[in-house]
Design a protein around this motif. Structure first.
Motif, mmCIF file in Angstrom:
data_model
loop_
_atom_site.group_PDB
_atom_site.id
_atom_site.type_symbol
_atom_site.label_atom_id
_atom_site.label_comp_id
_atom_site.label_asym_id
_atom_site.label_seq_id
_atom_site.Cartn_x
_atom_site.Cartn_y
_atom_site.Cartn_z
ATOM 1 N N LEU A 1 38.780 -32.107 58.709
ATOM 2 C CA LEU A 1 40.070 -31.549 59.096
ATOM 3 C C LEU A 1 40.551 -30.589 58.000
ATOM 4 O O LEU A 1 40.433 -30.888 56.815
ATOM 5 N N PRO A 2 41.066 -29.423 58.400
ATOM 6 C CA PRO A 2 41.297 -28.360 57.412
ATOM 7 C C PRO A 2 42.231 -28.733 56.279
ATOM 8 O O PRO A 2 41.993 -28.349 55.123
ATOM 9 N N TRP A 3 43.306 -29.473 56.573
ATOM 10 C CA TRP A 3 44.252 -29.808 55.501
ATOM 11 C C TRP A 3 43.618 -30.737 54.464
ATOM 12 O O TRP A 3 44.052 -30.782 53.327
ATOM 13 N N LEU B 1 45.666 -26.631 66.157
ATOM 14 C CA LEU B 1 44.385 -26.361 65.507
ATOM 15 C C LEU B 1 43.776 -25.045 65.979
ATOM 16 O O LEU B 1 42.941 -24.457 65.276
ATOM 17 N N GLU B 2 44.187 -24.586 67.141
ATOM 18 C CA GLU B 2 43.669 -23.308 67.645
ATOM 19 C C GLU B 2 44.080 -22.139 66.760
ATOM 20 O O GLU B 2 43.478 -21.059 66.830
ATOM 21 N N VAL C 1 52.102 -21.979 59.377
ATOM 22 C CA VAL C 1 51.639 -23.206 58.728
ATOM 23 C C VAL C 1 50.899 -24.073 59.738
ATOM 24 O O VAL C 1 51.351 -24.244 60.874
ATOM 25 N N LEU C 2 49.758 -24.595 59.322
ATOM 26 C CA LEU C 2 49.053 -25.638 60.060
ATOM 27 C C LEU C 2 49.148 -26.903 59.214
ATOM 28 O O LEU C 2 48.407 -27.079 58.251
ATOM 29 N N GLY C 3 50.125 -27.745 59.560
ATOM 30 C CA GLY C 3 50.358 -28.958 58.795
ATOM 31 C C GLY C 3 49.786 -30.175 59.487
ATOM 32 O O GLY C 3 49.707 -30.222 60.724
#
Length: 276
Positions: A217-219, A78-79, A65-67
């Motif tokens: 930002l991705p989210w 973020l990497e 998960v990238l939260g």
């Protein structure tokens, strides 16, 4: 739509019922902090992300998960965008400022990225109980009031004077900010919900014509982009002409309800920039 779609939707509804809605308009002293000036985080954001993270990772073997809140604490996360492992993007409460203020314009956003491409996306609006989902190549669907229907935003937007649009220019380089603001003078209705979950679903539903963003930002953008594209919309960089991808973190992007509208609006903004 797959079982994965249903399973994630169920998790989002549950986390909203457990961690978000009981705190809506009931935040206690100490439940709200500033991550940076003007950037709020609440106990609902953090509790929701912590609850969702292990449950999402359990759905897809080897996924991470990238939260938003984890990345705020450790920007090196973020990497994870750069490798090809399955990655969930999570915005546990999108529109936190609205949530804190007691406004209903907030949502929960989740997406699954595989090998740098978004394959599934979900946006849940807890107050209304409305849900948008998409699977790459299988369309986008909107559930409201117990009924579900396929989203199809791909019809031309009206003339500029009759359009509804949102202009987020806070992070824009001066030349793009100025040209977008100049273009905005001819738009009929301008509104800023300060909530990507609402903006993307509004464009996909045909309620809104376009939005501009710079910080990607991705989210905030991965879920809405897939939903909008599967509904016939476009999210593309005004400067490079490249479609938005999850590994893109900045650039003047225009979100539009269909290709024709994107081209017409981009041409106007670029013309304004050429005359600066």
């Amino acid at each position: 739509m797959s079982n994965l779609t249903d399973n994630v939707a169920a998790l989002m509804r549950e986390v909203a019922a457990r961690e978000i809605m009981p705190r809506f308009r009931a935040l206690a002293e100490g439940d709200v902090e500033e991550k940076s000036k003007g950037d709020l985080v609440t106990i609902a954001d953090r509790a929701s992300e912590l609850w969702l993270t292990p449950r999402l990772e359990a759905l897809v073997a080897g996924s991470h998960v990238l939260g938003e809140e984890a990345a705020a604490a450790d920007p090196a996360l973020l990497e994870r965008l750069a490798d090809d492992k399955a990655l969930w993007t999570v915005d546990p409460v999108d529109g936190t400022g609205n949530f804190v203020a007691g406004r209903e314009t907030f949502g929960v956003m989740v997406a699954l990225v595989e090998k740098g491409e978004t394959t599934h996306a979900w946006i849940y609006l807890p107050v209304a109980g409305e849900l948008a989902v998409a699977e790459r190549g299988a369309g986008a669907f909107w559930t409201s009031g117990g009924a579900s229907a396929q989203l199809a935003s791909g019809r031309a937007a009206p003339e500029f004077a009759e359009q509804s649009a949102s202009f987020y220019v806070r992070f824009m380089p001066d030349e793009w900010r100025t040209s977008i603001e100049k273009h905005a003078e001819g738009i009929g209705r301008k509104e800023s919900t300060l909530c990507s979950a609402v903006d993307y679903t509004s464009v996909a539903l045909g309620r809104h014509d376009f939005v501009t963003y710079y910080r990607m930002l991705p989210w905030d953008h991965v879920p809405g982009t897939l939903i909008l594209r599967e509904a016939g919309g476009v999210v593309r960089d005004l400067e490079t002409g490249l479609d938005y991808a999850p590994r893109t973190l900045k650039g003047p992007h225009l979100v539009a309800r269909d290709e024709e509208s994107w081209q017409r609006t981009a041409e106007s903004i670029r013309a304004m920039r050429a005359h600066l």
